[in-house]
Scaffold this active site. Structure first.
Site, short mmCIF file in Angstrom:
data_model
loop_
_atom_site.label_atom_id
_atom_site.label_comp_id
_atom_site.label_asym_id
_atom_site.label_seq_id
_atom_site.Cartn_x
_atom_site.Cartn_y
_atom_site.Cartn_z
CG ASN A 9 61.19 -33.40 15.62
OD1 ASN A 9 61.64 -34.50 15.26
ND2 ASN A 9 59.99 -32.95 15.25
CD1 TRP A 10 68.12 -33.26 15.15
CD2 TRP A 10 69.41 -34.92 14.37
NE1 TRP A 10 69.40 -32.96 15.46
CE2 TRP A 10 70.24 -33.95 15.00
CE3 TRP A 10 70.01 -36.05 13.82
CZ2 TRP A 10 71.63 -34.09 15.09
CZ3 TRP A 10 71.39 -36.19 13.91
CH2 TRP A 10 72.19 -35.23 14.53
CE LYS A 11 60.28 -31.28 12.14
NZ LYS A 11 59.39 -30.33 11.51
CD GLU A 97 56.83 -32.52 10.25
OE1 GLU A 97 57.64 -33.38 10.68
OE2 GLU A 97 57.12 -31.31 10.16
CD GLU A 165 56.05 -28.85 17.27
OE1 GLU A 165 57.21 -28.46 17.29
OE2 GLU A 165 55.69 -29.88 16.66
N GLY A 171 58.54 -25.38 10.05
CA GLY A 171 59.39 -25.48 8.87
C GLY A 171 59.13 -24.40 7.85
CB SER A 210 59.80 -21.13 12.28
OG SER A 210 59.29 -21.81 11.15
N GLY A 231 62.94 -27.98 15.32
CA GLY A 231 63.21 -28.87 14.19
C GLY A 231 64.50 -28.47 13.49
N GLY A 232 64.36 -27.69 12.42
CA GLY A 232 65.49 -27.32 11.56
C GLY A 232 66.71 -26.83 12.33
P1 PGA Z 1 60.81 -26.41 12.86
O1 PGA Z 1 60.08 -27.75 13.36
O2 PGA Z 1 61.56 -25.86 14.03
O3 PGA Z 1 61.69 -26.84 11.73
O4 PGA Z 1 59.72 -25.48 12.41
C1 PGA Z 1 59.52 -27.83 14.64
C2 PGA Z 1 58.86 -29.18 14.80
O5 PGA Z 1 58.20 -29.63 13.87
O6 PGA Z 1 58.97 -29.82 15.86
#
Ligand code: PGA
Length: 249
Positions: A9-11, A97, A165, A171, A210, A231-232
């Site tokens: 998930n690149w957001k 988010e 999640e 994050g 994370s 994500g990250g």
């Molecule tokens: P993260 O994000 O791995 O950066 O914690 C996960 C997500 O929000 O899908």
């Protein structure tokens, strides 16, 4: 056992230059791979280009949200049909988010997931508690309510993915413990079986928050964890592929 899904998930990250990372991911996995499914959910601006650059590879491309309607006067929004047209096969709905930033309620999330199904996309429906909800001992109630409200009426068990999640783990570098993950995943599985009968055992349940190459093996080994939403660590091909390879073992 449902097939593992490793989803990035690149957001709101990524410019055309970053498509090089997408190309590195798609080039690194064999097209006929029978291992876990591999998916990158990208900003809408990158979907068409990423789809054409990964065409024919094992990597699938997804969106990060969609509007409930097919088309119309909704300036700035993107429909599930548009994502599909651009080459997406999945879409994330109800990410915490968006629930927080855009006021997306369970009812809205269910209508977005229904739109995804209408367009032929697989919705990844996100649920998760905040830290204050966890501290108050409300985790199981919160997840049960989100599950009941966010999965659309017309869903079939195999056509959706659920992602757990915990908001406090997204994050932050703070990962839920194996026990915390197992407890919620067990609940989600029970709720899916209650709703869909035996077919509910086939719905993929992802963990997100994370996740990185250092903790992925342990998380993926937890009972009822059928993959990850990352994500990250999905922004760099090397990290994302390292998680994928752990899942493939
Ligand atoms: P993260 O994000 O791995 O950066 O914690 C996960 C997500 O929000 O899908």
């Amino acid at each position: 056992m449902p097939r593992t899904l490793i989803a990035g998930n690149w957001k709101m990250n990524g410019l055309i230059a970053n498509l090089a990372e997408v190309e590195r991911v798609s080039a690194a996995v064999s097209p006929s791979s029978e291992g876990p499914e591999l998916l990158l959910c990208l900003p809408a601006t990158l979907i068409a280009a990423a789809s054409s650059r990964s065409d024919g590879s094992h990597l699938k491309i997804g969106g990060e949200t969609c509007h409930p309607k097919e088309k119309g006067a909704h300036t700035g929004d993107i429909s599930a049909e548009m994502l599909k047209d651009a080459g997406a096969s999945y879409v994330i709905v109800g990410h915490s988010e968006r629930r927080a930033d855009c006021g997306e309620t369970d009812q809205i999330v269910a209508s977005q997931a229904a739109a995804a199904l209408r367009a032929g996309l697989t919705p990844i429906i996100c649920v998760g508690e905040t830290l204050s909800q966890r501290d108050a001992g409300d985790v199981l109630d919160v997840i049960s309510t989100q599950m009941a409200g966010s999965i659309p009426e017309n869903a079939a068990a195999g056509a959706i993915v659920v992602a757990y999640e915990p908001v406090w783990a997204i994050g932050t570098g703070r990962v839920a413990s194996s026990e915390q993950i197992a407890e919620v995943h067990r609940l989600v599985r029970d709720l899916l079986v209650k709703r869909f009968g035996d077919a509910g055992r086939g719905t993929r349940i992802l963990y997100g928050g994370s996740m990185n190459p250092g903790n992925a093996a342990e998380i993926l080994g937890v009972d009822e964890v059928n993959g990850g939403l990352i994500g990250g660590a999905s922004l760099k091909a090397d990290d994302f592929l390292a998680i994928y390879r752990l899942a493939a073992q």
